[in-house]
Write an enzyme that holds these catalytic residues in place. Structure first.
Site, mmCIF file in Angstrom:
data_model
loop_
_atom_site.group_PDB
_atom_site.id
_atom_site.type_symbol
_atom_site.label_atom_id
_atom_site.label_comp_id
_atom_site.label_asym_id
_atom_site.label_seq_id
_atom_site.Cartn_x
_atom_site.Cartn_y
_atom_site.Cartn_z
ATOM 1 N N GLU A 152 -0.097 -3.750 9.886
ATOM 2 C CA GLU A 152 0.290 -1.958 9.938
ATOM 3 C C GLU A 152 -0.682 -1.501 10.663
ATOM 4 O OE1 GLU A 152 0.949 -1.076 5.655
ATOM 5 O OE2 GLU A 152 2.113 -2.759 5.508
ATOM 6 N N ASN A 200 1.016 -8.023 11.990
ATOM 7 C CA ASN A 200 2.262 -8.073 11.165
ATOM 8 C C ASN A 200 2.533 -6.710 10.756
ATOM 9 O OD1 ASN A 200 3.756 -9.255 8.904
ATOM 10 N ND2 ASN A 200 2.196 -8.440 7.396
ATOM 11 N N HIS A 236 10.378 -5.434 3.899
ATOM 12 C CA HIS A 236 10.395 -4.962 2.467
ATOM 13 C C HIS A 236 11.710 -3.750 2.529
ATOM 14 C CE1 HIS A 236 6.940 -6.388 1.040
ATOM 15 N NE2 HIS A 236 6.202 -6.199 1.823
ATOM 16 N N GLU A 265 7.354 -10.749 4.237
ATOM 17 C CA GLU A 265 7.161 -10.206 3.348
ATOM 18 C C GLU A 265 8.595 -9.803 2.680
ATOM 19 O OE1 GLU A 265 4.294 -7.241 2.983
ATOM 20 O OE2 GLU A 265 2.948 -8.279 4.342
ATOM 21 N N ASP A 267 11.705 -8.879 0.587
ATOM 22 C CA ASP A 267 12.327 -8.474 -0.591
ATOM 23 C C ASP A 267 13.339 -7.351 -0.472
ATOM 24 O OD1 ASP A 267 10.505 -6.230 -0.568
ATOM 25 O OD2 ASP A 267 9.092 -6.974 -1.938
HETATM 26 C C1 XIL Z 1 0.922 -5.478 -1.622
HETATM 27 C C2 XIL Z 1 0.506 -6.606 -2.790
HETATM 28 O O1 XIL Z 1 1.989 -7.175 -3.106
HETATM 29 C C3 XIL Z 1 0.178 -5.850 -4.282
HETATM 30 O O2 XIL Z 1 -0.109 -7.014 -5.253
HETATM 31 C C4 XIL Z 1 -1.171 -5.016 -3.925
HETATM 32 O O3 XIL Z 1 -1.458 -4.297 -5.078
HETATM 33 C C5 XIL Z 1 -0.849 -4.187 -2.608
HETATM 34 O O4 XIL Z 1 -0.171 -4.878 -1.633
HETATM 35 N N1 XIL Z 1 2.461 -4.550 2.954
HETATM 36 C C6 XIL Z 1 1.735 -5.826 2.913
HETATM 37 C C7 XIL Z 1 1.196 -6.273 1.759
HETATM 38 O O5 XIL Z 1 1.093 -6.196 3.919
HETATM 39 O O6 XIL Z 1 -0.213 -6.742 1.615
HETATM 40 C C8 XIL Z 1 1.384 -5.545 0.516
HETATM 41 O O7 XIL Z 1 1.228 -6.015 -0.661
HETATM 42 C C9 XIL Z 1 2.843 -5.196 0.594
HETATM 43 C C10 XIL Z 1 3.137 -3.930 1.739
#
Ligand code: XIL
Length: 358
Positions: A152, A200, A236, A265, A267
């Site tokens: 990010e 990423n 996400h 990631e 969801d």
């Molecule tokens: C999130 C985790 O799921 C949580 O447990 C933590 O508290 C915060 O981070 N982008 C990312 C991940 O790259 O590392 C993040 O994960 C979600 C958003």
């Protein structure tokens, strides 16, 4: 008689093999046939829960520590590295024939307070970051096959985000755009030349200003020989109108630059009530179709080599706290580890495999 006695062993040999091929019993069996990795984020504290560990080992051939390889876990204290939680995930994965992705070496968030508020100078930060990348990657060399080196780094307009590593105060490359990202990739390649190195990013999955900037970053790095192997698309998703065609086009253009694409990631969160129940039942069907479309978009491009969800059971997902409880039910299994419609659609689409327009 002779003929029948030859035939019987043959039948015994082929019938079970046929059953196996036609009906995978898990995502990982289907993914193995499709030639793709299917993974999930993992929380080591939950590995002692039998249903969690059992589902994880049965369904996935890829694992990524959700938080256990972040700075705030590995380096909760100034003076030492604590690999225990991350090692647990790696050991579990190895015991169950799963690959491991590492997440993440450089990020402006999820850093320990002593680092974030330590008032370090750019030369000190540069030295600390190189040391971090080197020690962590060497600790896991040969065990973690791919790393999110930088997470990010860009904002929604495609500009480099303010962060401790870039310009607050940064590692000495403040104001120089993606130069700090490049430095991190070069250090990572020196630390473990065999690991695949990923950039990423969130919300740069379809075609937009951020994904244009990711594309430009990768193109620039490739042209100048900066070591980068892939792009991680977080995915996400919180909109049921998700633009699948944009995702497919973005995957295609990144693959054309020689990148591997990992969906890292995934969801698909839904509006939920105060008990965590889904508000509109039909959302679960739409969610399943989005999951199916994403698997389809990935399998359609040979460059897309991993599909990973951010957890697998709605019992444990970051979405609840992240959305203050108004969204949830984002994953493939419900709170009781029962597969949801989304699970069936992912399984079916993995079974269709790579060589189909369906
Ligand atoms: C999130 C985790 O799921 C949580 O447990 C933590 O508290 C915060 O981070 N982008 C990312 C991940 O790259 O590392 C993040 O994960 C979600 C958003």
């Amino acid at each position: 008689m002779k003929f029948r006695s030859c035939l019987l062993p043959l039948i015994l040999l082929f019938v079970p093999a046929f059953l196996f091929v036609s009906a995978p019993r898990s995502l990982r069996q289907a993914a193995d046939s499709a030639g793709v990795l299917v993974g999930t984020a993992v929380r080591p504290a939950l590995l002692s829960e039998a249903a969690y560990a059992g589902t994880l080992a049965r369904e996935f051939n890829l694992a990524e520590p959700e938080d256990a390889m972040k700075w705030w876990v590995l380096r909760a204290h100034t003076d030492n590295f604590d690999f225990r939680q991350a090692d647990e995930v790696v050991r579990f994965a190895q015991a169950h024939g799963m690959k491991v992705r590492g997440h993440c070496l450089v990020w402006g968030r999820d850093n320990p307070d002593w680092l974030a508020h330590g008032h370090f100078s750019p030369p000190q930060l540069a030295q600390m970051l190189q040391e971090h990348i080197t020690l962590v990657m060497r600790h896991y060399a040969g065990q973690v096959f791919a790393w999110d080196v930088v997470n990010e780094a860009l904002d929604e307009n495609g500009n480099v985000r303010d962060s401790i590593w870039y310009n607050q105060p940064g590692i000495g490359l403040s104001g120089k755009g993606t130069a700090y990202v490049e430095r991190a990739f070069r250090w990572a390649h020196e630390a473990d030349p065999k690991a695949l190195l990923f950039y990423n990013e969130a919300e740069g999955e379809g075609l937009n200003r951020k994904s244009d900037a990711i594309y430009a970053l990768v193109k620039d790095f490739k042209t100048r020989g900066v070591p980068i192997d892939g792009v991680g698309l977080q995915l996400h998703i919180s909109s049921l109108d998700f633009d699948l065609a944009g995702l497919a086009a973005n995957i295609t253009r990144l693959a054309a630059l020689g990148m591997q694409i990992h969906i890292t990631e995934l969801d698909v969160s839904l509006p939920v009530d105060s008990k965590g129940s889904v508000i509109h039942k039909e959302d679960l069907t739409r969610q399943a179709e989005i999951y199916r479309g994403i698997v389809h978009a990935c399998l359609h491009s040979p460059g897309c080599t991993a599909i990973q969800t951010w957890g697998f059971t709605d019992k444990y997902s970051w979405i609840g706290s992240h959305s203050r409880g108004v969204r949830g039910q984002a994953l493939l299994f419900d709170r009781g580890y029962q597969p949801k419609a989304a699970y069936s659609s992912v399984l079916e689409q993995l079974m269709v495999g790579r060589n189909s327009s369906r």
